[in-house]
Scaffold this motif. Structure first.
Motif, PDB file in Angstrom:
ATOM      1  N   ALA A   1      -4.464  -2.183  -9.384  1.00 22.35           N
ATOM      2  CA  ALA A   1      -4.320  -1.344  -8.187  1.00 22.35           C
ATOM      3  C   ALA A   1      -5.589  -0.532  -7.997  1.00 22.35           C
ATOM      4  O   ALA A   1      -6.213  -0.093  -8.961  1.00 22.35           O
ATOM      5  N   THR A   2      -5.955  -0.340  -6.731  1.00 20.49           N
ATOM      6  CA  THR A   2      -7.111   0.475  -6.394  1.00 20.49           C
ATOM      7  C   THR A   2      -6.642   1.720  -5.667  1.00 20.49           C
ATOM      8  O   THR A   2      -5.571   1.735  -5.053  1.00 20.49           O
TER       9      THR A   2
ATOM     10  N   SER B   1      -8.287   4.719 -10.798  1.00 21.27           N
ATOM     11  CA  SER B   1      -7.330   3.810 -11.425  1.00 21.27           C
ATOM     12  C   SER B   1      -7.941   3.325 -12.731  1.00 21.27           C
ATOM     13  O   SER B   1      -9.126   2.978 -12.770  1.00 21.27           O
TER      14      SER B   1
ATOM     15  N   LEU C   1      -3.552   3.922  -1.951  1.00 19.82           N
ATOM     16  CA  LEU C   1      -3.359   3.019  -3.073  1.00 19.82           C
ATOM     17  C   LEU C   1      -3.075   1.618  -2.548  1.00 19.82           C
ATOM     18  O   LEU C   1      -2.350   1.455  -1.574  1.00 19.82           O
ATOM     19  N   ARG C   2      -3.650   0.600  -3.197  1.00 26.25           N
ATOM     20  CA  ARG C   2      -3.408  -0.798  -2.833  1.00 26.25           C
ATOM     21  C   ARG C   2      -3.088  -1.576  -4.098  1.00 26.25           C
ATOM     22  O   ARG C   2      -3.863  -1.565  -5.054  1.00 26.25           O
ATOM     23  N   ALA C   3      -1.911  -2.238  -4.100  1.00 24.22           N
ATOM     24  CA  ALA C   3      -1.500  -3.074  -5.221  1.00 24.22           C
ATOM     25  C   ALA C   3      -2.224  -4.412  -5.113  1.00 24.22           C
ATOM     26  O   ALA C   3      -2.083  -5.117  -4.113  1.00 24.22           O
TER      27      ALA C   3
ATOM     28  N   ILE D   1       1.561   3.176 -12.464  1.00 18.43           N
ATOM     29  CA  ILE D   1       1.876   2.265 -11.358  1.00 18.43           C
ATOM     30  C   ILE D   1       2.138   0.870 -11.917  1.00 18.43           C
ATOM     31  O   ILE D   1       1.332   0.341 -12.673  1.00 18.43           O
TER      32      ILE D   1
ATOM     33  N   THR E   1       0.841  -1.191   0.000  1.00 20.45           N
ATOM     34  CA  THR E   1       0.000   0.000   0.000  1.00 20.45           C
ATOM     35  C   THR E   1       0.879   1.244   0.000  1.00 20.45           C
ATOM     36  O   THR E   1       2.055   1.183   0.349  1.00 20.45           O
TER      37      THR E   1
ATOM     38  N   VAL F   1       2.841  -3.091 -10.819  1.00 23.19           N
ATOM     39  CA  VAL F   1       2.723  -4.045  -9.714  1.00 23.19           C
ATOM     40  C   VAL F   1       3.362  -5.353 -10.163  1.00 23.19           C
ATOM     41  O   VAL F   1       3.107  -5.829 -11.273  1.00 23.19           O
TER      42      VAL F   1
END
Length: 101
Positions: A42-43, A36, A50-52, A74, A15, A76
Motif C-alpha cells: 500500500a502507498t 508505508s 492510501l492506495r492498496a 493495513i 483507496t 490488503v
C-alpha cells in the motif's frame, strides 16, 4: 499526533483517506510526513491518500519533527470475484470437488 481511517482491510485497487490529527494544533509547525513500511502492498501520500497495491500487510505512520503518530496496520487482500453456476461432485466425508464458471 494520531492517525485515523475508516477501515484497515482493503481489496487490491481500493483507496481510502487517512486523517492526521496534531494535538495541540500549535505544538509543532509544518506538515506531517506519512509513510508505508511496504509500498509494494500500500502507498500513502502526505495528503493521506492510501492506495492498496498488492496482497500483504503494511504499517502506516506519520512524523512531524520529533513526533511520531500511532501505527495503522493495513491488510490488503485479493479482490473478490463473482462465481456463477457453482456445482459440486465427488463429495466424501473429507473432500469435495467444486466447479464454476
Amino acid at each position: 499526533m494520531t492517525l485515523a481511517i475508516s477501515k484497515t482491510s482493503f481489496e487490491v485497487g481500493e483507496t481510502a483517506k487517512i486523517t492526521v490529527t496534531v494535538t495541540p494544533p500549535n505544538q509543532t509547525s509544518g506538515t506531517p510526513t506519512l509513510a508505508s513500511t511496504n509500498t509494494k502492498v500500500a502507498t500513502v501520500d502526505n495528503s493521506g491518500n492510501l492506495r492498496a497495491v498488492a496482497v500483504g500487510t503494511t504499517t502506516i505512520t506519520a512524523t512531524l519533527g520529533d513526533k511520531t503518530s500511532n501505527v495503522l496496520t493495513i491488510q490488503v487482500y485479493e479482490a473478490l470475484v463473482t462465481v456463477t453456476n457453482l456445482t459440486s461432485s465427488n463429495v466424501t466425508a473429507n473432500s469435495v470437488t467444486l466447479n464454476w464458471e
